[in-house]
Design a protein around this motif. Structure first.
Motif, short mmCIF file in Angstrom:
data_model
loop_
_atom_site.label_atom_id
_atom_site.label_comp_id
_atom_site.label_asym_id
_atom_site.label_seq_id
_atom_site.Cartn_x
_atom_site.Cartn_y
_atom_site.Cartn_z
N ARG A 98 -38.84 -0.83 27.47
CA ARG A 98 -39.36 -1.34 26.21
C ARG A 98 -38.77 -2.72 25.90
NH1 ARG A 98 -37.42 2.90 22.20
NH2 ARG A 98 -35.63 2.76 23.58
N ASP A 99 -39.31 -3.36 24.86
CA ASP A 99 -38.83 -4.69 24.49
C ASP A 99 -37.33 -4.67 24.17
OD1 ASP A 99 -41.38 -5.63 24.81
OD2 ASP A 99 -41.88 -5.59 22.67
N GLU A 100 -36.90 -3.64 23.45
CA GLU A 100 -35.48 -3.57 23.09
C GLU A 100 -34.60 -3.33 24.31
OE1 GLU A 100 -37.35 0.05 20.93
OE2 GLU A 100 -38.09 -1.82 21.83
N GLU A 103 -34.16 -6.79 25.83
CA GLU A 103 -33.20 -7.58 25.06
C GLU A 103 -31.77 -7.12 25.31
OE1 GLU A 103 -34.58 -7.04 21.11
OE2 GLU A 103 -36.45 -8.18 21.42
N ALA A 124 -37.39 -11.83 29.71
CA ALA A 124 -38.78 -11.37 29.73
C ALA A 124 -39.67 -12.30 30.57
CB ALA A 124 -39.32 -11.26 28.31
N GLY A 314 -43.42 -1.25 24.95
CA GLY A 314 -42.72 -1.43 23.70
C GLY A 314 -43.32 -0.63 22.57
#
Length: 323
Positions: A98-100, A103, A124, A314
């Motif tokens: 996922r996006d988190e 990060e 990314a 995400g």
């Protein structure tokens, strides 16, 4: 390295019981004189090798597969027609980054690998492989489950409530794809599983930790390190630079049984997604509206609302594959 036809009827090159990192995999391929235009390339620009901490799994399927999952109220092995009778019956999932997670991986990389350096990576930008794509190569329908829910269901149904055992299963090299497979099975099998913090993928504290060996499908950026400076250089798109890319598949040993879930749980974790430009086998091509109609027919008690035209990992929450 050995060769065989896998459960989908495609030839694969594989190494049992080990996750080979890129240098080892290249050497294993050379030992059998494997012809491959990707694995041997040495002109690939520098790129990051992050560690992702993943707590969601995804399972993509076709319309026919979706009908079977709804009928069975879960997931079963469908490769019996091709599978060697001595092989395990497996349900395949993939890691859902996922996006988190992206990060967090960048933050960890900056702290551990590039500590004290000025600049940013923007991880990314390098995540261009199908492993991170919101599109699917296996079908329009994607189930994205919290890892905790899948392991809980497997524990209750296949392990008598005990802790499932996870072990390195194999490394598979297709034309451009590297698949690192992790096997999940009952503790009754009496097979040891050891946690190796230097491994490509291992399980710790309820998550899979994946050290990606090759996260780029097309290499569009180059990572530059100069003294205390860290930068990213854009690469001209033509000719495109292709290399191998890797992903992790989680294989649950289910025998002839079904890994069951509540029908509402299945619906809540289901999304429509567009097909990738490359698919692993023939798949139906549906519009979002057609997919919505099928889901409504299969789950009439659960109205389909605002079905997205595609889904990214995400969005969560709401394997064997040839290249």
């Amino acid at each position: 390295m050995q060769q065989r036809r896998n459960g989908r009827g495609f030839w694969e090159n594989y190494v049992e019981g080990n996750h080979l990192k890129l240098p080892e995999l290249k050497e294993a391929a050379r030992e059998i004189n494997l012809v491959n235009n990707y694995i041997y390339r040495d002109d690939i620009p520098e790129y990051p090798r992050p560690q992702f901490q993943v707590s969601f799994l995804k399972h993509d399927t076709t319309a026919e597969g979706l009908k079977g999952i709804r009928q069975d109220r879960g997931f079963r092995d469908l490769c019996g027609g091709f599978r060697d009778p001595h092989e395990r019956s497996l349900v395949w999932w993939s890691l859902s980054v996922r996006d988190e997670d992206m990060e967090a991986a960048e933050k960890k990389l900056m702290e551990e690998e590039y500590s004290g350096m000025n600049g940013q990576i923007n991880l990314a930008r390098f995540a261009t492989s199908p492993a991170f794509s919101p599109k699917s190569r296996l079908g329009h329908f994607r189930f994205t489950f919290p890892l905790e829910e899948v392991l809980k269901a497997y524990s209750q149904q296949f392990c008598s409530g005990g802790q499932p055992v996870m072990q390195v299963y194999k490394t598979v090299l297709y034309k451009q794809e590297i698949m690192y497979a992790v096997l999940v099975h009952s503790p009754d099998d009496q097979e040891d599983s050891t946690e190796d913090p230097n491994a490509v993928c291992f399980f710790r504290d309820g998550r899979f930790l994946w050290r990606s060996e090759a996260m780029c499908g097309t290499h569009r950026y180059k990572l530059n390190k100069n003294n205390n400076s860290l930068g990213v250089e854009e690469i001209p798109p033509y000719p495109p630079k292709y290399y191998v890319w890797d992903n992790v598949a989680i294989a649950f040993d289910v025998g002839e049984e079904v890994l069951e879930f509540n029908v509402d749980q299945l619906r809540q974790n289901l999304k429509y997604c567009e097909l990738d430009s490359v698919t692993y086998n023939f798949t139906d091509k549906l519009t979002a509206e057609q997919a919505e109609e099928l889901i409504r027919d299969l789950w009439p008690e659960s109205p389909v609302e605002n079905l997205p035209r595609h889904t990214g990992d995400g969005d969560a929450p709401p394997p064997e594959r040839p290249s």
